[in-house]
Structures are given as structure tokens and as C-alpha cells.
Design an enzyme around this catalytic site. Sequence first.
Site, PDB file in Angstrom:
ATOM      1  N   VAL A 149      11.039  -4.349   3.039  1.00 27.98           N
ATOM      2  CA  VAL A 149      10.909  -4.646   4.477  1.00 27.98           C
ATOM      3  C   VAL A 149      11.085  -3.341   5.261  1.00 27.98           C
ATOM      4  O   VAL A 149      12.032  -2.591   5.006  1.00 27.98           O
ATOM      5  CB  VAL A 149      11.966  -5.687   4.899  1.00 27.98           C
ATOM      6  CG1 VAL A 149      11.927  -5.911   6.407  1.00 27.98           C
ATOM      7  CG2 VAL A 149      11.748  -6.994   4.145  1.00 27.98           C
ATOM      8  N   ASP A 168      -2.600  -1.916   9.863  1.00 29.33           N
ATOM      9  CA  ASP A 168      -2.690  -1.938   8.397  1.00 29.33           C
ATOM     10  C   ASP A 168      -3.143  -3.298   7.843  1.00 29.33           C
ATOM     11  O   ASP A 168      -3.323  -3.439   6.636  1.00 29.33           O
ATOM     12  CB  ASP A 168      -1.317  -1.615   7.779  1.00 29.33           C
ATOM     13  CG  ASP A 168      -0.870  -0.195   8.066  1.00 29.33           C
ATOM     14  OD1 ASP A 168      -1.690   0.609   8.548  1.00 29.33           O
ATOM     15  OD2 ASP A 168       0.309   0.100   7.811  1.00 29.33           O
ATOM     16  N   LYS A 206       0.850  -1.205   0.000  1.00 27.36           N
ATOM     17  CA  LYS A 206       0.000   0.000   0.000  1.00 27.36           C
ATOM     18  C   LYS A 206       0.871   1.234   0.000  1.00 27.36           C
ATOM     19  O   LYS A 206       2.026   1.217   0.439  1.00 27.36           O
ATOM     20  CB  LYS A 206      -0.938   0.027   1.216  1.00 27.36           C
ATOM     21  CG  LYS A 206      -0.272   0.046   2.599  1.00 27.36           C
ATOM     22  CD  LYS A 206       0.114   1.403   3.118  1.00 27.36           C
ATOM     23  CE  LYS A 206       0.809   1.321   4.474  1.00 27.36           C
ATOM     24  NZ  LYS A 206       1.653   2.472   4.809  1.00 27.36           N
ATOM     25  N   GLY A 242       9.554  -0.645   4.990  1.00 23.68           N
ATOM     26  CA  GLY A 242       9.675   0.391   3.966  1.00 23.68           C
ATOM     27  C   GLY A 242       8.523   1.379   3.933  1.00 23.68           C
ATOM     28  O   GLY A 242       8.503   2.269   3.095  1.00 23.68           O
ATOM     29  N   GLY A 243       7.537   1.229   4.827  1.00 24.46           N
ATOM     30  CA  GLY A 243       6.392   2.138   4.796  1.00 24.46           C
ATOM     31  C   GLY A 243       5.342   1.721   3.781  1.00 24.46           C
ATOM     32  O   GLY A 243       4.466   2.495   3.413  1.00 24.46           O
ATOM     33  N   SER A 300       2.397  -6.370   7.272  1.00 21.43           N
ATOM     34  CA  SER A 300       0.936  -6.479   7.385  1.00 21.43           C
ATOM     35  C   SER A 300       0.372  -7.254   6.208  1.00 21.43           C
ATOM     36  O   SER A 300      -0.577  -8.034   6.357  1.00 21.43           O
ATOM     37  CB  SER A 300       0.298  -5.082   7.403  1.00 21.43           C
ATOM     38  OG  SER A 300       0.807  -4.344   8.483  1.00 21.43           O
TER      39      SER A 300
HETATM   40  O1  C5P Z   1      -0.598  -1.315  14.518  1.00 25.03           O
HETATM   41  P1  C5P Z   1       0.843  -1.517  14.205  1.00 25.03           P
HETATM   42  O2  C5P Z   1       1.472  -2.580  15.032  1.00 25.03           O
HETATM   43  O3  C5P Z   1       1.129  -1.676  12.747  1.00 25.03           O
HETATM   44  O4  C5P Z   1       1.559  -0.158  14.602  1.00 25.03           O
HETATM   45  C1  C5P Z   1       2.950  -0.060  14.724  1.00 25.03           C
HETATM   46  C2  C5P Z   1       3.276   1.140  15.582  1.00 25.03           C
HETATM   47  O5  C5P Z   1       2.943   2.338  14.878  1.00 25.03           O
HETATM   48  C3  C5P Z   1       2.526   1.232  16.882  1.00 25.03           C
HETATM   49  O6  C5P Z   1       3.176   0.531  17.903  1.00 25.03           O
HETATM   50  C4  C5P Z   1       2.547   2.728  17.165  1.00 25.03           C
HETATM   51  O7  C5P Z   1       3.793   3.129  17.686  1.00 25.03           O
HETATM   52  C5  C5P Z   1       2.451   3.317  15.765  1.00 25.03           C
HETATM   53  N1  C5P Z   1       1.067   3.656  15.399  1.00 25.03           N
HETATM   54  C6  C5P Z   1       0.456   4.738  16.000  1.00 25.03           C
HETATM   55  N2  C5P Z   1      -0.825   5.070  15.658  1.00 25.03           N
HETATM   56  C7  C5P Z   1      -1.497   4.336  14.734  1.00 25.03           C
HETATM   57  C8  C5P Z   1      -0.890   3.238  14.106  1.00 25.03           C
HETATM   58  C9  C5P Z   1       0.405   2.925  14.462  1.00 25.03           C
HETATM   59  O8  C5P Z   1       1.059   5.414  16.835  1.00 25.03           O
HETATM   60  N3  C5P Z   1      -2.725   4.683  14.426  1.00 25.03           N
END
Ligand code: C5P
Length: 309
Positions: A102, A147, A11, A104-105, A110
Site C-alpha cells: 500500500v 497508472d 508495476k 509503495g510505488g 490503481s
Molecule cells: O494520477 P494520480 O492520481 O495517480 O496521481 C497522483 C498524484 O501524483 C497527482 O495528484 C500528482 O501530484 C502526481 N502526479 C504528477 N504527474 C503525473 C502523475 C502524477 O504530478 N504525471
Amino acid sequence: MSAVTVRVPAKVNLQLGVGPIRDDGYHDLVNVFHAVSLFDMVTAEPARRLEVRVQAAPHSRVAIDGVPTGEDNLAAKAARLVADRLGVDPHVTLRIRKAIPVAGGMAGGSADAAAALVACARLWDDRERPVLTRDDLMEIGAGLGSDVPFAVLGGTAVGVGRGERLTPALTRGTFHWVFATADGGLSTPAVYGECDRLRQEAGQPAARPAVAAELMTALATGDAKGLGAALSNDLQPAALSLRPSLRRTLDAGRDLGAIGALVSGSGPTCAFLAETGEDAADLADALDGADVARQIVRASGPVPGATLI
Ligand code: C5P
């Protein structure tokens, strides 16, 4: 059922509006997700125990050293959750072939989790009317990462909350992208942390983000130029602060004719929009010669989410 293969897209965030930090440590988002034709493949095969194998996809220069192969891999966690829900043993080998960068945003981890959800559900829930629906898989995915539900859904969608509450967006036609990947990833929590720090330093408290109307209009009318002008990412200043070299990459893309340029999600991949497929090919060639990236990759969107093949 002997083996199931699922193809899952990367994405790019067309808008990433980051609001205030919540009590649970996450940020309230307005996150316009767009799935693009850069795919990981995940094959699930019955085995004696749960095992994950990771390799780079053919012709891809993805560095896979950072990807955990044990129970920490998000795809392994996904398999375990599906097995729990279905009351079966999580005995499966997951073979992941990565083309998505990896860390990479572009939500590669996910994506692999989403693919594992779909593959394992198919492997273990092989009846005419499966117990687990696509909505169930998205709900299980939300517990794995913000994500993951979008990687199951695909297309273009607006995510709110942590980004996991999704509404499909109306789009017209195909958008043509060029991605510049970078050596080494960026940690998503570190980028969110830097975003908070920069805001605090500037005395700018986070406002509650709203969906950009011009962006939604550009998507609905297939207006690439309008989309290019409306792209936005609140994490970009933080990604640039942690990785200043990305400024040169973004400038190069703009100078070489991109009609939109931004850091993808928490970076360090940079995304460039072109008006046509031909323009994207020209831009990719020019960026290849500019020596500002690990790899230059073309893709188009929107494409479907995790799909059995
Ligand atoms: O949900 P996920 O594990 O992918 O998120 C990785 C990190 O990104 C979280 O631990 C948090 O630090 C940050 N994050 C956030 N707010 C979001 C999504 C992600 O701060 N809405």
C-alpha cells in the site's frame, strides 16, 4: 452472474522521466511501465449497495490500515463509473485481497481500480458483445488515476502525457525481480513536490523527457544486464530525500549482486533486477538476511494486466 474474480499485477517503472509541471498540476512523463507477478485479487459480487472489503492476501505482510474501505476507495469509484456508463445501480461488494504494498510505488491502488473496472464490466455487461471494450475501460481508468490504464493493459508499455497514453513495448523473454518493501508508504504528490523542490534548489529546470533507446533495445533483445544498466527514475532523489533509509536498502541490493537497482515509482519499495530466476532466489535470500526491508518478494515480468479468473 454470481461473482467475478480478477487478478491484477503490480508495476515497476523501468524508466520514469519527469518533465516540467503542467498547468493542471501534473507532470509530463515518459513512463516505461512493466507489470510483474505480484498480484492483488478483486472479487465483485452482487449486493444491496456498494461496499468495499480489504484484507491482506494469504502469506502477505501488506499493512492494509491505510486503505479506505468506503466510497473513497479507488475500486469503489471505478465500480460507480462502470455502473454509470451501463445505466445500472452500483450495487456490488468488492472484496480486495492485497499482496501489492500500500502506497509503495507499485500502483496497488490503481491495480485495484483496474480490477474493479474489469470485474464490474463483466458482472453488469454480461452479453456476447459487451458494450464496454477494454479500450473503454482504460479510458474510464485514466479519469481515476494516471497508472490505472496500464494496470488494465499490463505487459510492458511506454506511457506519455500523465503516463496514461500508452504504447505497448516490444520485449523478449522474462525478467527476474526482487522487491524490498518498506514500513509505511510515501505519498505520491509529496514525492513529486519534493522532486520539484530539489530541482528548484539546484537551479535545474526540468527538461522534456525522452524514451531511453538503450532501455528499449535491452527489452527487445531480452538483455537483462543491459536493462539493469538502463533503469532510471527521476523521482528517486526525491524519494531518498524523504526517506533516507532507502539508500541503505539500494546499496545492500547492489552489494549482494543485483544487476540493477532503483526505487519503484514514487517509492518506498525498492526494485532489484537479477540475471536469472536462480540469481533472484539467491538475492532474495541474501536480502532477507540483511534486514533492510519489511518484506522481500520475488516476481517476474512482464505479465498480463487485469485478468478474469
Ligand atoms: O494520477 P494520480 O492520481 O495517480 O496521481 C497522483 C498524484 O501524483 C497527482 O495528484 C500528482 O501530484 C502526481 N502526479 C504528477 N504527474 C503525473 C502523475 C502524477 O504530478 N504525471
